[in-house]
Design a protein around this motif. Structure first.
Motif, PDB file in Angstrom:
ATOM      1  N   THR A  21       0.721  -1.261  -0.098  1.00 45.80           N
ATOM      2  CA  THR A  21       0.072   0.011   0.052  1.00 45.80           C
ATOM      3  C   THR A  21       0.887   1.152   0.101  1.00 45.80           C
ATOM      4  N   GLY A  22       0.286   2.200  -0.452  1.00 46.67           N
ATOM      5  CA  GLY A  22       0.726   3.516  -0.242  1.00 46.67           C
ATOM      6  C   GLY A  22       2.154   3.780  -1.191  1.00 46.67           C
ATOM      7  N   GLY A  23       3.119   4.391  -0.532  1.00 45.90           N
ATOM      8  CA  GLY A  23       4.255   4.269  -1.296  1.00 45.90           C
ATOM      9  C   GLY A  23       4.999   3.147  -1.573  1.00 45.90           C
ATOM     10  N   MET A  24       4.838   2.137  -0.929  1.00 44.52           N
ATOM     11  CA  MET A  24       5.284   0.748  -1.082  1.00 44.52           C
ATOM     12  C   MET A  24       4.728  -0.012  -2.500  1.00 44.52           C
ATOM     13  N   ALA A  25       3.396   0.561  -2.798  1.00 46.02           N
ATOM     14  CA  ALA A  25       2.845  -0.155  -3.898  1.00 46.02           C
ATOM     15  C   ALA A  25       3.439  -0.299  -5.165  1.00 46.02           C
ATOM     16  N   PRO A  26       4.154   0.951  -5.610  1.00 41.90           N
ATOM     17  CA  PRO A  26       4.738   1.036  -7.005  1.00 41.90           C
ATOM     18  C   PRO A  26       5.911   0.095  -6.837  1.00 41.90           C
ATOM     19  N   GLY A  27       6.024  -0.785  -8.047  1.00 43.16           N
ATOM     20  CA  GLY A  27       7.390  -1.529  -8.355  1.00 43.16           C
ATOM     21  C   GLY A  27       7.196  -2.829  -7.440  1.00 43.16           C
ATOM     22  N   VAL A  28       6.143  -3.222  -7.145  1.00 39.13           N
ATOM     23  CA  VAL A  28       6.310  -4.728  -6.392  1.00 39.13           C
ATOM     24  C   VAL A  28       6.307  -5.793  -7.543  1.00 39.13           C
ATOM     25  N   VAL A  29       7.090  -6.749  -7.155  1.00 40.26           N
ATOM     26  CA  VAL A  29       7.129  -7.908  -8.055  1.00 40.26           C
ATOM     27  C   VAL A  29       7.433  -9.063  -7.087  1.00 40.26           C
ATOM     28  N   SER A  30       6.895 -10.091  -7.653  1.00 36.14           N
ATOM     29  CA  SER A  30       6.846 -11.292  -6.461  1.00 36.14           C
ATOM     30  C   SER A  30       6.787 -12.393  -7.690  1.00 36.14           C
ATOM     31  N   ALA A  31       7.375 -13.812  -6.884  1.00 40.28           N
ATOM     32  CA  ALA A  31       7.463 -14.930  -7.780  1.00 40.28           C
ATOM     33  C   ALA A  31       7.400 -16.004  -6.623  1.00 40.28           C
ATOM     34  N   ARG A  32       6.698 -17.205  -7.172  1.00 43.31           N
ATOM     35  CA  ARG A  32       6.965 -18.751  -6.208  1.00 43.31           C
ATOM     36  C   ARG A  32       7.718 -19.531  -7.314  1.00 43.31           C
ATOM     37  N   VAL A  33       8.552 -20.072  -6.619  1.00 38.32           N
ATOM     38  CA  VAL A  33       9.514 -20.932  -7.344  1.00 38.32           C
ATOM     39  C   VAL A  33       9.486 -22.367  -6.553  1.00 38.32           C
ATOM     40  N   SER A  34       9.586 -23.288  -7.379  1.00 32.85           N
ATOM     41  CA  SER A  34       9.636 -24.737  -6.609  1.00 32.85           C
ATOM     42  C   SER A  34      10.728 -25.493  -7.404  1.00 32.85           C
ATOM     43  N   SER A  35      11.115 -26.467  -6.655  1.00 29.74           N
ATOM     44  CA  SER A  35      12.265 -27.427  -7.023  1.00 29.74           C
ATOM     45  C   SER A  35      11.946 -28.713  -6.421  1.00 29.74           C
ATOM     46  N   ASP A  36      11.739 -29.674  -7.619  1.00 34.33           N
ATOM     47  CA  ASP A  36      11.436 -31.200  -6.930  1.00 34.33           C
ATOM     48  C   ASP A  36      12.543 -31.908  -7.422  1.00 34.33           C
ATOM     49  N   ARG A  37      13.127 -32.541  -6.440  1.00 33.16           N
ATOM     50  CA  ARG A  37      14.184 -33.565  -6.783  1.00 33.16           C
ATOM     51  C   ARG A  37      13.755 -35.217  -6.940  1.00 33.16           C
TER      52      ARG A  37
END
Lengths: 995, 481
Positions: free
Chosen positions: B115-131
């Motif tokens: 929210t607010g000034g922290m809202a611009p430029g948010v990027v996120s990802a979910r990564v998984s690795s299965d052996r």
């Protein structure tokens, strides 16, 4: 001759005369005053009498012409008495009576004696019985006074018939003849007189009534006029004759009224006729005895009579009533531009009210007369119905005054009758050929909209309230519960709708329905009337039909565009008047005067109130013509026409002018949905304004083709080219309206205007060009029929399309437009608001705020400035972009949010994710959310109201000035009446009798 | 007089023609400039909610949730918050430029709220690795904004495929979704795919082999009746006992007539294009922007795509192992996706899905990159030369500075019609982000591919981190609507 000289002359001539018992002795007293013009006929009448008076005493009140000479040369005048010039009529009669001898019954006196004997008793100083006093003693000789004017011509059997009536009605003490016109000898002017409560003189006949024996049965009356009055001398002397306080007018009526009160009988003998020129009243001669204007003097006398005969306890009330009536008449006379008459009238009444001593004197004489016959007298006063009839006559004369012009005489009357017959015939044809078809098409196409639950709404039309009072309330409110609250000036067309609702039992709903749904019918009527003198015969009918069913008019009915309908109705007379005012019409139409300019300005005011762009277009065109023609008066008048709307419609006009893009819009709601699909310029050329209810694109193109062909005719080419120029100007405006997306004061979204009213102007121009330039006269009949058929093609196709498709988005529905349970909650000042969100075709999002009972007509025209709604706009935009919550809704007391999922599915789903909103229901494709933490409405609006300017105080001077401007315009536009010659009884309801 | 009036008539008509001509050429909707009264069309992002899909909780599978705040964007300030939540608050980023990650995250769906000034430029990802042998591979997907209308193309329910549709609701209100399933033969008659309820902050899974058994390739249409969701398909393939890879297929906003699918990696393996026309059948033209230039489909003027049926088009031959972006042009709105598998010979293979992306408007970013894996950026310029700068943002909750990749200053020029591969040197932190800014040119598409030491790979298109949000034009209306 001085008074002293007169008295000595009289003394030498006064002597008793001898008469046979049981006979009538008649002394005629002829009063003359500058009557040289009329005296010859008056004296001729005396000469032709079958029964001559026993003596004729002529009294000349200081004539400066040859009256005295004519009287003295007449063999039928016994004596001539010359009085001073300021002698009133009553005084003159008294003077003549003093000169007349007294009758001596041959059975009672010595015929050789010259001594004066009491004519009643034979005993000087003896006491008379009541019967003797009334002169009804069987076998007694009755002495009569016959009062004559110098402008009265008696019929040969006049006196004979009146005396026969006296024999038949022994108790009649005052007998009057039927008075007929001086020039128009078949016209009945008077048959007995009375007086209304307002002082109006009632002459027992209607204006312009012809003598067909219809009055022969009349007998008892309150009074008779002094012209031809036959009165028992005994009564005259007992009552003291005419009241000296009434030197000229109403003296006869007042005398008769006193006679009635004293128990005497007053009758009129319709078989006895006189012809009266009414010279003094009509202003043909000056009257020194009554130095005021005749009407003013008559009015003053009327007021004094009413005060003198009023019961003691009601004198004050009577005075107030007279004053109030005078004020009302003053307004009336001002409206008909007899402003001096209005002032005279008021002055006369005030003068009467201030003459306390004179009134007291008159009341004393009334008391002396007694009140034996007061009840009978009251029954002979005119009824309220008769008074209303007089008012109707006066109004009819105002309306007809201009059309009658100055023509007079039997020949012109016959012409007028023929013209009237011709008009009636044409009107019937018009009604059958144009009005009926248009009416049927309108009723078929709008069949489902007239009656049923809910109210007529949709498109640009918001639902109308119930009554005129509600419209007035909407108009007069300084603060409107529209949006978040608005102080924008109310649109004045609400007042015009209110005026239209009055004859419809005050139903504003019905007024809107009639105006909108029957608009084409009214347009047909106004266009037909306005083509008078320009187009004749069948082309005129076809033109009216084509005009009534223009595509824009049909589309306007279908989308609730009241502005376009108003323009369709008002445009023809407006253009006609402006053509005259701007001198465009040249000699084709009657030249204009300031009244014409006033009328045109009034029409412009009405049009501006509904559709500013068209009003300015027409007025601007007229001003341009006047400037090109360099007619100074024309330019001045056109400036009045152009500026009048700004003055009269203040402060709304100021709001429009200061937001100039509003000059492109007509009144009513504005929405992108109403201009979608927008017309291309080519479609505009075919008179198609676009929008959801517009007829197929090219139906109007036929008119354009005919109008182009009309340019071929040389004789009318100039007029046709002018119409085309007008068309091009309107086309440019319509193009601008449909193409430009302009900022509007109530929204941050740009809007384009619907060019319906402008395409009506274009259609009118094409129809005029085609009708004026149609070369029917030199065409062969087959080709002529073809042209007319082509001309009929457009309205026929449009009518068929409209009747079958009913192309409209109007409906009858619930005015609130929200779910019933919300509507039930939205009652009272603290009712919450509801926001209805819609998606527009162009990707924009619009919303409506509903509070109370929902939107009403006029609300769209007082929408608050966009700045007021800016926070709400941003809040909604953020909410829909996933950038905000519903707190801003709660702060504005918006408790519910409604979205039609069918129209805006994405918006509806987005709303689910907005914090602070909870979906309540989804019914019939409409989703509803409730807002949490809603602030009380009172808190929310209090700040709005507090921050709003005080429009009432700020606008009051402007509104007052606007009212004065309107009054001035109405006075300017009203026809000017001639006070004396043309309408002697019109200028005041006091009426008048004249010596 | 007649001559004069005739001339006047001609002039008047000419004037009329002029008016019509002006009106015609001016066109509709000519806006009169009005300064302040024009509705605002964009403003700084003030709120952002991202949903990261649940990829399943299995033994041997590791998952990470990473988030970053790309620094240097307009409208940013510390006056706001950026929280990553998964059942409970996982971590908070307090300043622009900060980034963080959670290792060994449980299978709950995660949400990112800014929210607010922290809202611009948010990027996120979910990564998984299965052996594990079954389900072996690495997968990643960007966390995305919820929507009410989503399409997914790819995955299937043929033998060996155990694909799962994952719906995530990152909002605070309930969501109810319907899923329509299409295969090569059109709409699949399914049960249990309507009225799927997803609670606030919750996820819901739909086993595709249960609802559409034996359908090899699928197109899924997710719509919500109430609320908003994010959607992704966890594509998990086996060929007998040989793993054929796992990947998370991101959702597509909607069908379009022209788009570019970036991020087809170089190397051996099968490259396949899937096409789906949801509205009406049409003809599709395909060309690829490779590292060697533009290549078209040989001897194929156009590919016919039937209504509501998924079509496969092989791209392996024309791409010839080169990195590429695929451009699809159609006469009707279509959906498309590209799958690329890596051939790991006896150890099986892994795969990457590419879906249509938008050209870079300002800055884009990729979060959750593992330092131990190799990272390649694939930049494609479709409309003329383009110039961009590439930076690395090391993970640090308290914020870090961008480190340019390469010289000078991380700038790179992408020739028109070509795809350029850029190796990204990882910082010392275990997780980092990459930020790409467009400096010049149009039509620049960016994607990435990561590969672990075993050759397993994952990748997706860079996420646009524009600090601006487009607001719909909104205004009051005073009619009846």
């Amino acid at each position: 001759m001085s008074t002293a000289t007169t008295a000595s002359w009289l003394a030498s001539r006064t002597r008793p005369s001898v008469h046979r018992k049981g006979e009538h002795r008649v002394t005629a007293i002829l009063v003359a005053h500058d009557g040289e013009v009329w005296l010859p006929r008056a004296l001729d009448g005396l000469a032709r009498l079958a029964r001559h008076p026993d003596q004729v005493i002529a009294v000349d009140s200081g004539s400066r012409d040859r009256s005295v000479e004519l009287l003295r040369r007449s063999p039928h005048v016994s004596e001539v008495v010359v009085a001073d010039r300021d002698f009133g009529f009553g005084e003159a009669v008294g003077l003549g009576l003093a000169r007349a001898g007294r009758v001596v019954d041959v059975t009672e006196v010595d015929v050789t004696s010259a001594a004066t004997v009491d004519i009643r008793t034979g005993n000087p100083g003896g006491v008379r019985t009541p019967e003797q006093q009334r002169g009804v003693e069987p076998g007694a000789t009755v002495e009569w006074l016959w009062l004559l004017h110098d402008d009265v011509e008696v019929s040969p059997d006049c006196l004979t018939r009146m005396l026969s009536a006296a024999d038949a009605h022994k108790d009649a003490s005052v007998i009057g003849p039927k008075v007929k016109g001086w020039n128009d000898r078949g016209l009945v002017v008077e048959c007995g007189v009375s007086i209304a409560g307002s002082g109006r003189r009632d002459v027992g006949v209607t204006r312009g009534e012809r003598d067909q024996g219809q009055l022969d049965g009349r007998l008892d009356v309150l009074g008779v006029g002094s012209a031809g009055m036959l009165v028992r001398r005994e009564l005259w002397e007992r009552l003291g004759g005419f009241d000296a306080e009434l030197p000229m007018f109403r003296d006869d009526l007042e005398f008769c009224w006193r006679a009635r009160r004293s128990g005497e009988r007053v009758i009129v003998v319709p078989g006895a006729e006189i012809h009266h020129a009414e010279a003094a009243f009509r202003g043909h001669r000056s009257i020194e005895a009554a130095p005021d204007e005749a009407l003013s003097a008559d009015r003053r006398a009327a007021a004094m009579v009413m005060l003198a005969h009023a019961p003691k306890r009601r004198v004050v009330l009577k005075g107030l009533r007279l004053l109030l009536g005078s004020l009302i008449r003053g307004i009336f006379l001002t409206l008909v531009k007899v402003s001096d008459g209005a002032w005279d009238d008021l002055r006369a009444v005030i003068g009467a009210l201030s003459s306390r001593r004179a009134v007291a004197s008159m009341r004393a004489r009334v008391r002396q007369a007694g009140d034996v016959g007061d009840g009978a007298a009251r029954q002979l006063r005119p009824s309220r119905g008769a008074t209303a009839t007089h008012w109707r006559d006066d109004l009819a004369q105002i309306l007809g005054a201009k059309s009658r012009g100055n023509s007079s005489g039997a020949a012109s009357r016959e012409d007028a009758r023929q013209a009237l017959r011709s008009r009636i015939r044409n009107a019937r044809i018009f009604a059958l050929a144009v009005v009926m078809p248009v009416l049927i098409v309108c009723l078929v196409a709008t069949a489902g909209l007239w009656f049923g639950p809910g109210r007529l709404l949709g498109g640009a039309l918001l639902p109308a309230p119930d009554s005129v009072a509600d419209l007035w309330s909407s108009f007069s409110s300084a603060w409107h519960d529209v949006g978040l609250g608005s102080a924008v000036p109310s649109a004045p067309y609400l007042l015009l709708l209110a005026a239209g609702a009055i004859p419809l039992a005050g139903s504003a709903t019905m007024a809107v329905q009639v105006m909108l749904l029957l608009g084409p019918v009214f347009a047909a009527v106004t266009s037909y009337l306005s083509l008078r003198g320009l187009v004749r015969g069948i082309p005129r009918l076809v033109a009216a039909l084509a005009y009534a069913l223009l595509p824009a008019t049909i589309a306007a009915v279908g989308t609730g565009q009241l502005g376009t309908i108003a323009v369709a109705i008002l445009l023809p007379p407006a253009v006609r008047m402006i053509a005259r005012v701007s001198t465009l019409s040249g000699s084709t139409l009657r030249s204009a005067n300031w009244s014409t300019a006033g009328g045109a300005a009034l029409l412009m005011v009405f049009m501006f109130a509904f559709a500013p762009p068209v009003s300015l277009l027409i007025a601007g065109f007229g001003l341009g013509v006047a400037l090109v023609r360099r007619t100074r008066t024309g330019v001045a008048r056109m400036l009045v026409v152009l500026l009048a709307p700004l003055a009269v419609l203040w402060p709304w006009s100021a709001y429009v002018v200061t937001n100039p893009t509003l000059l492109l819009f007509e009144v009513g709601a504005v929405s992108p949905a109403l201009t979608d699909p927008g017309p291309s310029p080519l479609e505009l050329l075919a008179l198609n304004p676009g929008g959801p209810a517009a007829p197929p694109a090219l139906l109007g193109a036929v008119l354009a083709v005919l109008a182009v062909l009309a340019l071929r005719r040389r004789r009318t080419r100039a007029r046709v080219a002018t119409a085309w120029l007008f068309f091009v100007g309107a086309l440019a405006l319509a193009t601008a309206q449909s193409v430009l997306l302009v900022p509007v004061p109530w929204s941050q979204l740009h809007q384009s205007a619907w060019p319906g009213a402008t395409t009506v102007v274009m259609g009118a121009a094409l129809i005029f060009a085609a009708a004026v330039g149609a070369p029917l006269s030199w065409m062969r009949s087959r080709r002529r029929i073809t042209v007319l058929a082509v001309g009929l093609l457009t309205p026929a196709l449009l009518a068929a399309w409209w009747g079958m498709s009913g192309g409209q988005i109007m409906e009858r529905g619930d005015p609130s437009g929200v779910s019933p349970f919300i509507a039930a909650e939205m009652v009272g000042p603290n009712a919450p608001r509801t926001m209805v969100i819609s998606g527009a075709a162009n990707g924009a999002v619009t919303y409506r705020l509903i509070s109370g009972e929902g939107s009403r007509i006029g609300d769209a025209d007082v929408a608050p400035p966009s700045g007021t709604m800016a926070e709400l706009d941003t809040g909604v935009a953020r909410m829909l972009a996933g950038q905000g919550d519903a707190t801003f809704l709660a702060d504005e007391a918006i408790k519910y949010v409604q979205v039609r999922q069918r129209d805006a599915p994405r918006i509806a789903r987005q709303m689910d994710a907005v914090p602070g909103l909870s979906r309540l229901s989804t019914v019939s494709g409409t989703a509803l959310w409730t807002v949490s933490g809603v602030r009380a409405r009172a808190d929310a609006t209090a700040s709005d109201v507090a921050s709003a300017p005080s429009p009432i105080l700020g606008e009051l001077p402007g509104r007052v000035l606007a009212l004065f401007a309107l009054l001035a315009l109405v006075v300017l536009a009203s026809p000017r009446l001639r006070r004396r010659q043309d309408s002697p009884r019109l200028a005041t309801d006091a009426g008048g009798e004249c010596p | 007089m007649s001559r004069r009036s005739g001339l006047a008539a001609v002039l008047v008509l000419a004037l009329g023609v002029g008016v019509v001509a002006v009106g015609t050429f001016a066109g509709e909707d000519l806006v009169v400039a009005s300064g302040d009264s024009v509705a605002p069309v964009r403003e700084h992002v003030r709120s952002s909610r991202l949903g990261c899909p649940d990829v399943g909780d299995m033994e041997g599978r590791s998952t990470w949730v990473s988030a970053a705040s790309v620094p240097g964007l307009p409208g940013q300030s510390q006056d706001g918050s950026l929280n990553v939540i998964g059942g409970a608050k996982l971590f908070t980023i307090g300043t622009p430029g900060g980034s963080g990650t959670v290792d060994q995250f449980s299978s709950d769906s995660a949400q990112v709220r800014a929210t607010g000034g922290m809202a611009p430029g948010v990027v996120s990802a979910r990564v998984s690795s299965d052996r594990r042998e079954e389900g072996r591979g690495i997968a990643s997907t960007p966390c995305s904004h919820p929507s009410s209308d989503l399409w997914l193309l790819g995955g299937g329910a043929s033998k060996g495929q155990r694909d799962v549709l994952v719906l995530t609701n990152p909002t605070d209100t309930d969501a109810v979704a319907d899923v329509r399933v299409y295969g090569p033969d059109g709409l699949v008659d399914t049960t249990g795919t309507r009225g799927l309820a997803v609670g606030p902050g919750q996820a819901s899974e739909l086993q595709l082999d249960a609802v559409a058994p034996d359908v090899p390739v699928l197109a899924l249409h997710v719509t919500t009746k109430v609320g908003l969701v994010t959607a992704a398909v966890l594509d998990n393939r086996m060929d007998g006992l040989v793993p054929r890879g796992v990947e998370i297929i991101p959702a597509i906003a909607g069908p379009r007539k022209r788009f570019v699918i970036p991020g087809v990696p170089s190397g051996t393996g099968v490259r396949e294009l899937l096409l789906f026309a949801p509205d009406k059948p049409g003809t599709v033209k395909v060309r690829a922007f490779t590292s060697g230039g533009v290549v078209g489909m040989p001897a194929m003027p156009g590919t016919r795509v039937g209504l509501d049926s998924v079509v496969r088009v092989g791209l392996t031959g024309i791409l010839a192992g080169r990195a590429a972006a695929v451009e699809v042009t159609s006469n009707v709105p279509v959906l498309a996706a590209v799958s690329a598998s890596s051939d790991l010979s006896s150890r099986g293979s892994d795969l990457v899905w590419g879906v249509p992306g938008s050209a870079l408007s300002g800055a884009s970013a990729i979060a959750g990159l593992r330092s131990g894996w190799s990272t390649k950026l694939l930049l494609t310029a479709t409309d003329g030369d383009a110039r961009a700068s590439i930076s690395v943002l090391p993970a640090a909750l308290s914020g870090a500075k961008l480190v340019p990749v390469g010289d000078p200053g991380g700038e790179i020029v992408v020739p028109s019609g070509r795809t350029v591969e850029v190796d990204v040197k990882a910082p010392k932190t275990s997780v980092y982000s990459v930020v790409v800014r467009r400096l010049d040119g149009r039509g620049l598409h960016v994607a990435h591919v990561q590969a672990d030491r075993d050759g397993m790979m994952t990748g997706y298109a860079a996420v646009d981190v524009s600090p601006w949000v487009k607001l719909p034009p909104v205004g009051p209306e005073y009619g009846r609507g």
